[in-house]
Design a protein around this motif. Structure first.
Motif, short mmCIF file in Angstrom:
data_model
loop_
_atom_site.label_atom_id
_atom_site.label_comp_id
_atom_site.label_asym_id
_atom_site.label_seq_id
_atom_site.Cartn_x
_atom_site.Cartn_y
_atom_site.Cartn_z
N GLU A 1 -24.44 41.08 -21.52
CA GLU A 1 -24.20 39.73 -21.02
C GLU A 1 -23.10 38.99 -21.77
O GLU A 1 -22.69 37.90 -21.36
CB GLU A 1 -25.50 38.90 -21.11
N GLY A 2 -22.63 39.53 -22.89
CA GLY A 2 -21.68 38.82 -23.74
C GLY A 2 -20.42 38.38 -23.03
O GLY A 2 -19.99 37.22 -23.15
N GLN A 3 -19.82 39.27 -22.25
CA GLN A 3 -18.57 38.93 -21.57
C GLN A 3 -18.78 37.85 -20.52
O GLN A 3 -17.98 36.92 -20.38
CB GLN A 3 -17.97 40.20 -20.93
N ARG A 4 -19.87 37.96 -19.76
CA ARG A 4 -20.14 36.95 -18.73
C ARG A 4 -20.46 35.59 -19.32
O ARG A 4 -20.17 34.56 -18.72
CB ARG A 4 -21.31 37.42 -17.84
N GLU A 5 -21.07 35.59 -20.53
CA GLU A 5 -21.47 34.33 -21.16
C GLU A 5 -20.41 33.80 -22.14
O GLU A 5 -20.67 32.86 -22.89
CB GLU A 5 -22.79 34.52 -21.91
N HIS A 6 -19.22 34.46 -22.14
CA HIS A 6 -18.12 34.06 -23.04
C HIS A 6 -18.52 34.16 -24.51
O HIS A 6 -18.17 33.33 -25.34
CB HIS A 6 -17.65 32.64 -22.71
N TRP A 7 -19.29 35.20 -24.79
CA TRP A 7 -19.68 35.57 -26.14
C TRP A 7 -20.27 34.39 -26.90
O TRP A 7 -21.19 33.76 -26.42
CB TRP A 7 -18.49 36.21 -26.87
N PHE A 8 -19.77 34.09 -28.10
CA PHE A 8 -20.46 33.15 -28.98
C PHE A 8 -20.25 31.69 -28.61
O PHE A 8 -20.69 30.80 -29.33
CB PHE A 8 -20.05 33.41 -30.43
N GLU A 9 -19.60 31.45 -27.47
CA GLU A 9 -19.60 30.10 -26.92
C GLU A 9 -20.96 29.77 -26.31
O GLU A 9 -21.28 28.60 -26.09
CB GLU A 9 -18.51 29.95 -25.86
N SER A 10 -21.75 30.80 -26.03
CA SER A 10 -23.06 30.62 -25.40
C SER A 10 -24.15 30.56 -26.47
O SER A 10 -24.18 31.38 -27.40
CB SER A 10 -23.33 31.78 -24.44
N SER A 11 -25.08 29.62 -26.32
CA SER A 11 -26.21 29.54 -27.25
C SER A 11 -27.13 30.75 -27.12
O SER A 11 -27.74 31.20 -28.10
CB SER A 11 -27.00 28.25 -27.01
N MET A 12 -27.22 31.31 -25.90
CA MET A 12 -28.04 32.50 -25.71
C MET A 12 -27.52 33.67 -26.55
O MET A 12 -28.29 34.38 -27.21
CB MET A 12 -28.07 32.90 -24.24
N ILE A 13 -26.20 33.86 -26.55
CA ILE A 13 -25.60 34.94 -27.33
C ILE A 13 -25.80 34.70 -28.82
O ILE A 13 -26.05 35.63 -29.59
CB ILE A 13 -24.10 35.07 -26.99
N GLN A 14 -25.73 33.45 -29.24
CA GLN A 14 -25.95 33.14 -30.65
C GLN A 14 -27.37 33.50 -31.08
O GLN A 14 -27.59 34.07 -32.15
CB GLN A 14 -25.68 31.65 -30.90
N TRP A 15 -28.37 33.16 -30.24
CA TRP A 15 -29.75 33.50 -30.56
C TRP A 15 -29.96 35.01 -30.54
O TRP A 15 -30.72 35.55 -31.36
CB TRP A 15 -30.70 32.82 -29.58
#
Length: 524
Positions: free
Chosen positions: A232-246
């Motif tokens: 999901e990282g690319q679709r969520e723009h990586w660490f711009e997303s709180s989900m990716i950070q968690w």
């Protein structure tokens, strides 16, 4: 001459596998085929599944992600659960659960139900991949090991290739639900083979109570978080997303728990110390890169055929299936090849051919269609067989038989994780290179460009002759030019991706030099 003189040659002859041994091996291979087939069988049917369960395109990707996430978590846990439950009981339970979750998926009417079913399928299916390799290593004598590993390797290669074709055919001619109901009769055969070929073993509940629970929790949290982050990282723009950070925090915590288990547990759930063996570590690194190549090609090729050539899923699947032809051609002679030629030579040749097959695809154009992939796909099929089959055997021969289950788990986990990492990196590469190529092409075709002016004039004249409105004809010509630029940028991007895969595969060839054959006497 004494009686012992007649007995001695007979006693020195290597033991051949019994009928029950081969039944067990075939059952294990069938289970691995079922698990790998279901990774990709839904890919062709995703549009129809999404439409009937009310899922968007982004939400529908969880149908595949859920399966892959659960499978990657289960693969390294399989060796521990085998010790707890016994191999036959464990596999039959997993086959039964796989069937039940397949039925649940086939009857699903919502996205939530489908995701739950796919996670259950992946968890049960992940158990059947490494245990198939363990059965081969533990049930076959050394001189027949190559035959068993070839059978296992063929299932791993053919499952992902057959999945899209079979899924597309079932969806077009019946219903997407049969992608799941098809598993019912296959699982019935599988349970019969496992029951007949494997001996019952007592459950070892002590292994359950003394388990490496820190490692199990870390493995579940870390690998599931890593899989979702990569997907999901690319679709969520990586660490711009709180989900990716968690998810990143979950990965760190999970890997920390795994490290604690390695230090504290008497028998860690995943034996990372196996990587201290240079031969086995080389196998793991190579198979991870090959996994990236296998998953990468299975992503890029259908995307090109669908987005550029206009193929439907079934047509694209038939082109993918071409790489399976060499597996059938080499099947009769493969065990002899594995026994006669050094592992290092076969793997190096396979990696070289795999790299060359990717280089053949960097010369694609917007006019390329299915037959332009014939040569690269056939070459890729030979490459995958020559690289993967010796690696399957090398992964088992590099460790003692009692560690075969743990080694198989690490090996298969590395292949799947390599595929996930490869897909994530390719997603980033596609996104960035497509924008870069698009920008360069647009700059080169400016209003002052002679070629651009000629193209616009010709297109405008063509549309004007069809519609009679000059302003509309100009707009249509501009849209056609924009579509042409976008298509050319996409073709150039796919060429870049194939080049990167070729480079990565070629870079692992030196590692194959560490795959020296182990003396026969040291194996058991």
């Amino acid at each position: 001459m004494t009686e012992s003189a007649y007995v001695r040659p007979e006693a020195s002859r290597p033991r051949d596998a019994s009928l029950s041994d081969w039944i067990a091996v075939i059952g294990g291979a069938l289970g691995a085929l079922l698990a790998t087939l279901d990774i990709s069988i839904t890919n062709s049917a995703l549009p129809q599944i999404q439409g009937q369960i009310g899922a968007t395109g982004t939400e529908g990707t969880w149908i595949s992600t859920g399966y892959l996430m659960a499978e990657i978590v289960m693969i390294p846990l399989a060796a521990w659960l085998t010790r707890v439950m016994g191999l036959r009981r464990f596999l039959i339970v997993m086959a039964a659960l796989f069937t039940l979750f397949s039925i649940y998926c086939g009857l699903s009417s919502s996205l939530q139900e489908m995701i739950i079913g796919r996670i259950g399928q992946g968890f049960a299916g992940g158990a059947m991949i490494p245990t198939a390799q363990t059965i081969v290593r533990s049930r076959l004598p050394n001189h027949q090991l190559a035959i068993g590993m070839s059978l296992f390797g063929l299932t791993i290669l053919l499952g992902p290739l057959l999945g899209p074709v079979l899924g597309g055919w079932l969806t077009e001619n019946s219903s997407w639900r049969w992608c799941f109901f098809l598993n019912i009769p296959i699982s019935a055969v599988l349970v019969t083979l496992l029951w007949s070929g494997l001996k019952p073993e007592k459950a070892n509940l002590q292994a359950l109570f003394k388990a490496d629970w820190a490692g199990i929790a870390g493995l579940t949290l870390g690998l599931s978080s890593l899989t979702v982050l990569l997907e999901e990282g690319q679709r969520e723009h990586w660490f711009e997303s709180s989900m990716i950070q968690w998810l990143a925090i979950g990965i760190l915590v999970g890997f920390a728990l795994i490290a604690i288990g390695q230090c504290k547990a008497r028998q860690p759930v995943i034996r990372l110390r196996l990587l201290a063996n240079p031969r086995y570590a080389s196998v793991i690194l190579i198979v991870a890169v090959i996994g990236a190549g296998l998953y990468g090609v299975s992503y890029l090729l259908p995307q090109f055929l669908g987005n550029v050539s206009g193929y439907n899923a079934q047509q694209a699947g038939s082109i993918m299936l071409l790489s399976g032809i060499p597996a059938f051609l080499l099947m009769p002679v493969l065990p002899r090849l594995l026994g006669r030629f050094p592992t290092a030579l076969l793997v190096s040749l396979g990696l070289l051919l795999f790299s060359v097959s990717c280089l053949l695809d960097i010369y694609l154009t917007a006019d390329s269609v299915g037959h332009d992939f014939y040569a690269s796909q056939i070459l890729r099929g030979f490459a995958q067989v020559l690289a993967m089959m010796p690696l399957n055997q090398a992964s088992m021969s590099a460790v003692p038989p009692e560690e075969a289950g743990d080694a198989a788990g690490l090996y298969n986990m590395a292949r799947n994780l390599g595929g996930s990492v490869g897909l994530a990196l390719l997603g980033v590469l596609v996104d960035r290179r497509e924008h870069a190529h698009d920008a360069v092409l647009r700059e080169s075709i400016s209003a002052n460009s002679t070629l651009g002016q000629e193209h616009m004039a010709q297109s405008t004249s063509m549309f004007l002759s069809q519609g009679g409105d000059f302003a509309l004809a100009q707009l249509q010509a501009m849209q056609q030019l924009a579509d042409t630029i976008a298509r050319e940028a996409l073709v150039m991007t796919y060429a870049d991706c194939f080049f990167v895969l070729a480079f990565a595969l070629a870079a692992t060839i030196p590692l194959a030099l560490l795959l020296k054959a182990q003396p026969q006497g040291k194996r058991s």
